[in-house]
Design an enzyme around this catalytic site. Sequence first.
Site, PDB file in Angstrom:
ATOM      1  CB  SER A  37      -2.490   3.117   6.487  1.00  0.00           C
ATOM      2  OG  SER A  37      -3.325   3.862   5.636  1.00  0.00           O
ATOM      3  CD1 TRP A  63      -7.188  -2.220   3.928  1.00  0.00           C
ATOM      4  CD2 TRP A  63      -7.105  -0.002   3.644  1.00  0.00           C
ATOM      5  NE1 TRP A  63      -8.480  -1.778   3.722  1.00  0.00           N
ATOM      6  CE2 TRP A  63      -8.452  -0.418   3.541  1.00  0.00           C
ATOM      7  CE3 TRP A  63      -6.817   1.358   3.499  1.00  0.00           C
ATOM      8  CZ2 TRP A  63      -9.511   0.470   3.303  1.00  0.00           C
ATOM      9  CZ3 TRP A  63      -7.862   2.246   3.270  1.00  0.00           C
ATOM     10  CH2 TRP A  63      -9.179   1.801   3.173  1.00  0.00           C
ATOM     11  CG  HIS A  64      -4.035   2.715   0.582  1.00  0.00           C
ATOM     12  ND1 HIS A  64      -3.969   2.957   1.934  1.00  0.00           N
ATOM     13  CD2 HIS A  64      -4.955   3.582   0.086  1.00  0.00           C
ATOM     14  CE1 HIS A  64      -4.801   3.936   2.242  1.00  0.00           C
ATOM     15  NE2 HIS A  64      -5.409   4.331   1.154  1.00  0.00           N
ATOM     16  N   GLY A  65      -2.163  -1.291  -0.903  1.00  0.00           N
ATOM     17  CA  GLY A  65      -1.503  -2.097  -1.929  1.00  0.00           C
ATOM     18  C   GLY A  65       0.002  -2.034  -1.765  1.00  0.00           C
ATOM     19  CG  HIS A  86      -4.161  -4.648  -3.108  1.00  0.00           C
ATOM     20  ND1 HIS A  86      -4.932  -3.734  -3.799  1.00  0.00           N
ATOM     21  CD2 HIS A  86      -4.398  -4.408  -1.785  1.00  0.00           C
ATOM     22  CE1 HIS A  86      -5.597  -2.986  -2.937  1.00  0.00           C
ATOM     23  NE2 HIS A  86      -5.300  -3.383  -1.714  1.00  0.00           N
TER      24      HIS A  86
END
Length: 465
Positions: free
Chosen positions: A355, A358-360, A103
Site C-alpha cells: 500500500s 502504491w502511494h509513492g 511517481h
Amino acid sequence: MELLDMNSMAASIGVSVAVLRFLLCFVATIPISFLWRFIPSRLGKHIYSAASGAFLSYLSFGFSSNLHFLVPMTIGYASMAIYRPLSGFITFFLGFAYLIGCHVFYMSGDAWKEGGIDSTGALMVLTLKVISCSINYNDGMLKEEGLREAQKKNRLIQMPSLIEYFGYCLCCGSHFAGPVFEMKDYLEWTEEKGIWAVSEKGKRPSPYGAMIRAVFQAAICMALYLYLVPQFPLTRFTEPVYQEWGFLKRFGYQYMAGFTARWKYYFIWSISEASIIISGLGFSGWTDETQTKAKWDRAKNVDILGVELAKSAVQIPLFWNIQVSTWLRHYVYERIVKPGKKAGFFQLLATQTVSAVWHGLYPGYIIFFVQSALMIDGSKAIYRWQQAIPPKMAMLRNVLVLINFLYTVVVLNYSSVGFMVLSLHETLVAFKSVYYIGTVIPIAVLLLSYLVPVKPVRPKTRKEE
C-alpha cells in the site's frame, strides 16, 4: 475571459487552476455516468465508457495522461493474451514498476502536497484494476476446489474483448478516484446479468435518493475542509511557534491537522460514490426478498463516522478507502498466507508495504504504513485482553473498549502526519515534538502482549447430571 474566470474561481476556493479543472471534470462524472443508462446496446455502453473516460482524462490532465494509462492497460491485456498462467504475476510487477517510475519522475507527492495535480492519482486506481483483471483471468484456469469465495466470485473463465477491457478500465471517469471494482461486476452490469438482471416483477432499483445523499455529503465535506484547512496548515509543524507550545497543544494540533486532511478524501470519495450510484453499477442487491429497499454499498469507499469513531484500529480498513482495502485483502494479504496457516504480522506488514509503495516512495508514506501495521497489531492485542475478561466483569471490559478507542485516536492521528507532510525531516520533527508517543505506545502494547499472553474466556457448558 475564460482563463480569467477559471483563475478567479480557483482563487475563490483556494486551489490552483489545474486542480479546479480536475474538480470540474471529476464532478462531471456524475452526469456522464447518468447518461450511460440511456446507451442502447452493450457495445455502445463499452464504447461510451471508454471514450468518456479518455475524454475526461484529456480535459483534466492533457493528452499525455491517456498515453500513460495505455501502458498498464497494454501490459495487462498482453499478459492475458500471451501467457495466461502468469498473467497476474506479470501485470502485478510490471504495472507497479511503471507506477513507481511515474511517481518518481513526476514527484507526484510533492505536487499534491503543494496543491497541484497530475495523472498519477488516476494511474494508481487504473493499476489496481488491470492487476485484478489479470489475476482473475489467471484464477479462471484453476479448479474451484480450494479457491476462496472471493476467487470463485471474481474469476474470469473467458478473456474479455479489447473494447470490454477498455470500457472497464476507463468507465465514465471512475479511474479518477475509484472505487476499484471487478471486471466480472462490470460485465454483468453492462449485460444486465446477476443482481443487475431485471427481476420477475420488472422492478429496477432507483439510484436517485442514494445519489442525492452522496452529493449532499460531498458538499458538507468540502465546506468543512475549506473552513478548516486555513486554520491548520501543515507548514506549522516546522515553525518555531509550534515548538513553543506545550505537549497537549502540539498533539492537539496534530489531531486537527489529520482530522482536517481527511475531509478532502471524504469529499472526493463521496463524489465518486454518487457517480457510480447514478450509473447503476453501485447497486449491491436488495435488503429483503420483497425488493422494497435497494443497497448501494458497492460504490461506498468511506464510512465517515466509522473512521472518526472507530473502536479499534482493526476497523479502520473497513471504513477508510474501503474498496482499496478490499483489493489489498483479496490480492495481497490472502494470497501470501500459506494454505492451512493463519495470517500474522508479516502478512500485515507486507500488505501495508504494498500500500505504501502504491502511494509513492516518499518516506512519509513508508513510515505511515509501517506505523499502521504496528497500530493494528497493537489494537488486536488490546482486543484479546478485552475478550479474555469474564462477562461478569462488564465494567472492566468497557474500560478496555475505551482504551482501544483512545489508542486508535492517538496512534492514527500521530501516524497520519507522515502521510500528509511526506518528507522524512518534517515527519520526524512532528513525531519528536510529541515524544514519539504514537510509536512508543504500540511497541509497548505489543511487548506487553508477549509478556502477558491471554486466551479468550470460553463459556462453560453445564454437565448433565
